[in-house]
Write an enzyme that holds these catalytic residues in place. Structure first.
Site, PDB file in Angstrom:
ATOM      1  N   ARG A  48       0.813  -1.211   0.000  1.00  0.00           N
ATOM      2  CA  ARG A  48       0.000   0.000   0.000  1.00  0.00           C
ATOM      3  C   ARG A  48       0.848   1.262   0.000  1.00  0.00           C
ATOM      4  NH1 ARG A  48      -2.167   2.964   4.082  1.00  0.00           N
ATOM      5  NH2 ARG A  48      -1.672   1.416   5.669  1.00  0.00           N
ATOM      6  N   ASP A 174      -4.323  15.012 -18.247  1.00  0.00           N
ATOM      7  CA  ASP A 174      -4.635  13.622 -18.543  1.00  0.00           C
ATOM      8  C   ASP A 174      -4.065  13.357 -19.935  1.00  0.00           C
ATOM      9  OD1 ASP A 174      -5.732  11.210 -19.367  1.00  0.00           O
ATOM     10  OD2 ASP A 174      -7.648  11.552 -18.360  1.00  0.00           O
TER      11      ASP A 174
END
Length: 388
Positions: A48, A174
């Site tokens: 994580r 993006d």
């Protein structure tokens, strides 16, 4: 390999490898462990925390491709986008975004930002004035997508960078539709690059992933939130993505070439009203695309004749797959009015020039003769039923 002059294919093939020190295998070994030692080690690894061996290696490849210092990989493109935006936007802050935003990002902004006290404005066009007039005293971020989805409009990245610097803003892009093969926004001063790595980086329509590349300073800020939100990627998928990226340049360049041929063919078809592809000289942003892109992407959109039924046309295709995603080695197609822009009203779609006859076409690596034959077969079949 630290030479800054390595070619893209070499970077994709060799940068970010995990060395197989034990057996000297030719490909990266896969470390599947979710638990690592914490005593007497240089790095306390935890999945994580985005720092397993495979995760760290792939991040180096992505950063190198985007000409950045560091990178992070996520469980999806939206995990990358949402984590990055929330890392830099806080209560009372404001962000400017394009009106022609990817549906997932648009929904995230309009459905979630008010819960965090974050304000936003949509630029109605692509000019400096369109973005500048939306900047407020509390604006912190300029966010863009180029080429846009689905009309393939191009945003001037150098202009966005200069505008942001004038106002002390962070720039985000993006870069999914272009990929690092066709466009490296860092060359124009953009701060943070994001990808749905599901698309051109993965390229085989079989994995879900996201990626971010930026300076070490910015990546640290993103990481501080990312480790709490938990949007990390499983190491098996990391390994698959690293494997897939070895052929990214070959795939994307083949798709670029095919898409340009298809755009020209469709542009001359009597049953096609309009083609949206920045590689065509008739595209309003062709000159800008030529300036800031090294390839025009494998994505295009086209409008079929108003006399044709879109659903029947799609059902007439035999090889090209009507499918929700994009950028795989196989050609796929969809109706934005029924998918990505379905939540917009008919008036809103009209305002964005999203007609019911518009089709978004992700061109694959098949032989163009076969793609043309499939499209022509669908045109012939639907025209017999709809034109009298």
């Amino acid at each position: 390999m630290k030479s800054e002059k390595l070619g893209l294919n070499t970077i994709c093939t060799h940068i970010g490898e995990v060395k197989d020190e034990q057996f000297k295998g030719a490909v990266s070994p896969l470390f599947m462990s979710s638990s690592y030692a914490y005593e007497d080690v240089e790095v306390k690894r935890y999945p994580r925390y985005f720092n397993t061996p495979n995760q760290e290696a792939l991040c180096r490849k992505i950063a190198r491709l985007e000409k950045c210092e560091a990178g992070l990989i996520f469980g999806s493109g939206m995990a990358a986008v949402s984590t990055t935006m929330l890392a830099f936007l806080h209560k009372g802050d404001h962000v400017v975004l394009p009106q022609t935003l990817y549906g997932g990002t648009y929904n995230f902004v309009v459905e979630e930002f008010h819960k965090f006290g974050i304000e936003y404005s949509f630029a109605e066009g692509f000019s400096e004035a369109d973005f500048s007039e939306k900047i407020q005293k509390n604006t912190k971020v300029l966010f863009v997508e180029t080429p846009s989805n689905p009309l393939m409009r191009i945003t001037d990245l150098e202009m966005i960078s200069k505008l942001a610097k004038q106002h002390g803003l962070i720039t985000m892009i993006d870069n999914t539709f272009a990929s690092p093969v066709n466009q490296t926004p860092a060359d124009f001063g953009i701060d943070i690059m994001m990808h749905s790595a599901t698309k051109y980086m993965g390229g085989h329509s079989d994995i879900l992933a996201g990626a971010v590349a930026a300076s070490e300073e910015h990546i640290k800020i993103i990481w501080n939130l990312a480790k709490n939100l938990g949007g990390s990627l499983s190491d098996y998928t990391v390994w698959l993505l690293e494997r897939s990226m070895k052929t990214m340049v070959l795939r994307v360049r083949a798709q670029n070439k095919n898409a340009k041929k298809m755009a020209k063919w469709l542009d001359g078809h009597p049953l096609v009203e309009k083609v949206y592809y920045p590689g065509l000289k008739t595209h309003p942003d062709h000159g800008l695309a030529k300036k800031q892109m090294s390839g025009y992407t494998g994505m295009l959109s086209f409008e079929i004749s108003e006399y044709l039924n879109v659903d029947e046309f799609l059902k007439g295709l035999k090889m090209i797959k009507p499918s929700m995603s994009l950028a795989g080695v196989e050609s796929t197609i969809l109706s934005p009015a029924q998918t990505s822009h379905a939540l917009l009203s008919a008036e809103e779609r009209k305002r964005q020039n999203i007609s019911d006859g518009l089709l978004r076409f992700s061109v694959g690596i098949e032989e163009t003769e076969d793609i043309i034959a499939d499209l022509e077969g669908a045109f012939e079949k639907v025209s017999r039923k709809n034109i009298v």
